[in-house]
Design a protein around this motif. Structure first.
Motif, PDB file in Angstrom:
ATOM      1  N   VAL A  83     -76.874 -42.216  22.986  1.00 47.19           N
ATOM      2  CA  VAL A  83     -77.479 -41.215  22.121  1.00 47.19           C
ATOM      3  C   VAL A  83     -78.079 -41.953  20.929  1.00 47.19           C
ATOM      4  O   VAL A  83     -77.404 -42.765  20.297  1.00 47.19           O
ATOM      5  N   GLY A  84     -79.349 -41.680  20.622  1.00 42.76           N
ATOM      6  CA  GLY A  84     -79.995 -42.385  19.536  1.00 42.76           C
ATOM      7  C   GLY A  84     -80.563 -43.717  19.999  1.00 42.76           C
ATOM      8  O   GLY A  84     -80.590 -44.030  21.187  1.00 42.76           O
ATOM      9  N   GLN A 199     -76.196 -50.897  11.110  1.00 45.86           N
ATOM     10  CA  GLN A 199     -76.184 -49.682  11.921  1.00 45.86           C
ATOM     11  C   GLN A 199     -74.786 -49.408  12.476  1.00 45.86           C
ATOM     12  O   GLN A 199     -74.255 -50.205  13.235  1.00 45.86           O
ATOM     13  N   ILE A 243     -73.088 -44.013  20.800  1.00 45.40           N
ATOM     14  CA  ILE A 243     -73.842 -43.193  19.851  1.00 45.40           C
ATOM     15  C   ILE A 243     -74.339 -44.069  18.711  1.00 45.40           C
ATOM     16  O   ILE A 243     -73.553 -44.635  17.945  1.00 45.40           O
ATOM     17  N   TYR A 244     -75.662 -44.204  18.615  1.00 45.31           N
ATOM     18  CA  TYR A 244     -76.284 -44.991  17.553  1.00 45.31           C
ATOM     19  C   TYR A 244     -76.566 -44.092  16.352  1.00 45.31           C
ATOM     20  O   TYR A 244     -77.294 -43.107  16.465  1.00 45.31           O
ATOM     21  N   HIS A 245     -75.994 -44.444  15.204  1.00 44.06           N
ATOM     22  CA  HIS A 245     -76.197 -43.669  13.981  1.00 44.06           C
ATOM     23  C   HIS A 245     -77.331 -44.260  13.151  1.00 44.06           C
ATOM     24  O   HIS A 245     -77.804 -45.375  13.418  1.00 44.06           O
ATOM     25  N   ALA A 246     -77.751 -43.520  12.152  1.00 45.61           N
ATOM     26  CA  ALA A 246     -78.852 -43.973  11.295  1.00 45.61           C
ATOM     27  C   ALA A 246     -78.471 -45.267  10.579  1.00 45.61           C
ATOM     28  O   ALA A 246     -77.395 -45.366   9.988  1.00 45.61           O
TER      29      ALA A 246
END
Length: 276
Positions: A83-84, A199, A243-246
């Motif tokens: 995700v991301g 990140q 899940i890759y966050h901002a």
């Protein structure tokens, strides 16, 4: 990887493997070994050309690592989803740590270079792979802190995305431990703070149906060979989500502790959102 976290609630020992289980262990194990060490051979041959042309930069060989890691999940029969997207800026990646499978999980989608304890370099098989794929080895000796910081700076300036596990240990895969801010210090060095980004990434394992929710977790004094056999023998597999966050810019934080707190909060939130 630093397997030191423990829990009083130990998983129950599984039933002895049946002959069907051993068949799965055999074909999956052989296929995984062929993929991994075949990829290693190709990578080493490419490095003979890549190293003199590009030095510390690795524009070609990371694609071999990605290919191996992504197809490892196909061999295991595990679901894999992301995700991301990984950031484009220079910087580092920080993630929670649950298993030796994290090596495959975090390399399968994008180019990253792990930061690992020095003891891993001497592990049979895994140590060779780690060295070949550009892992940065660190020691807990305070006398080596300056030298290690300089290594971090050189690799980050070269555009390598270094991957840290700020928990400092693997867990049962059902929680996120407090992030230790020590390794974040290198990001605030002169010449780095203004150009680097960090990140946060959440890694969430979902156990096979009917199995202990901690099926993929590897912690405490768990034996690697036993855990590997259990994973290879599984009749049906679970899945993993990344899940890759901002990403955030290092210069936006007053110091390593504030940056560590922000990254921990992002990883924990993503982990809890996707755990169910």
């Amino acid at each position: 990887m630093n397997v030191t976290w423990n829990s009083e609630d130990r998983p129950q020992a599984g039933a002895p493997l049946a002959w069907q289980d051993w068949l799965r262990v055999a074909w999956r194990g052989l296929a995984l070994a062929a993929l991994t060490f075949g990829g290693l051979l190709i990578l080493l041959l490419l490095r003979l050309i890549e190293r003199p042309l590009y030095g510390v930069e690795r524009p070609i060989t990371p694609y071999v690592t990605q290919f191996v890691c992504r197809n490892a999940f196909r061999i295991l029969g595990m679901g894999y989803a992301t995700v991301g997207a990984q950031m484009r800026q220079k910087g580092a990646v920080v993630a929670n740590h649950a298993s030796w499978l994290d090596i495959f999980t975090l390399n399968a989608r994008n180019r990253v270079y792990f930061v690992s304890k020095s003891e891993v370099a001497g592990w049979p098989g895994i140590g060779w792979l780690a060295r070949a794929t550009g892992t940065v080895f660190i020691t807990r000796d305070p006398r080596q802190a300056r030298a290690q910081k300089e290594i971090f700076e050189a690799r980050l300036k070269a555009g390598h995305k270094l991957l840290f596990f700020p928990e400092g240990t693997s867990t049962d895969g059902r929680q996120v431990l407090p992030f230790k801010p020590t390794l974040f210090e290198a990001f605030f060095a002169d010449g780095l703070r203004e150009i680097l980004w960090v990140q946060p990434v959440s890694v969430v394992y979902h156990a096979p149906e009917g199995e202990d929710a901690r099926f993929y977790g590897w912690w405490g004094d768990m034996d690697f060979a036993t855990h590997l056999l259990k994973t290879l023998a599984a009749r049906r597999q679970g899945s993993v989500e990344v899940i890759y966050h901002a990403p955030v810019k290092v210069s936006h934080f007053p110091g390593r502790k504030a940056l560590a707190r922000h990254c921990e909060a992002a990883v924990r939130q993503g982990f809890n959102d996707y755990l169910a």
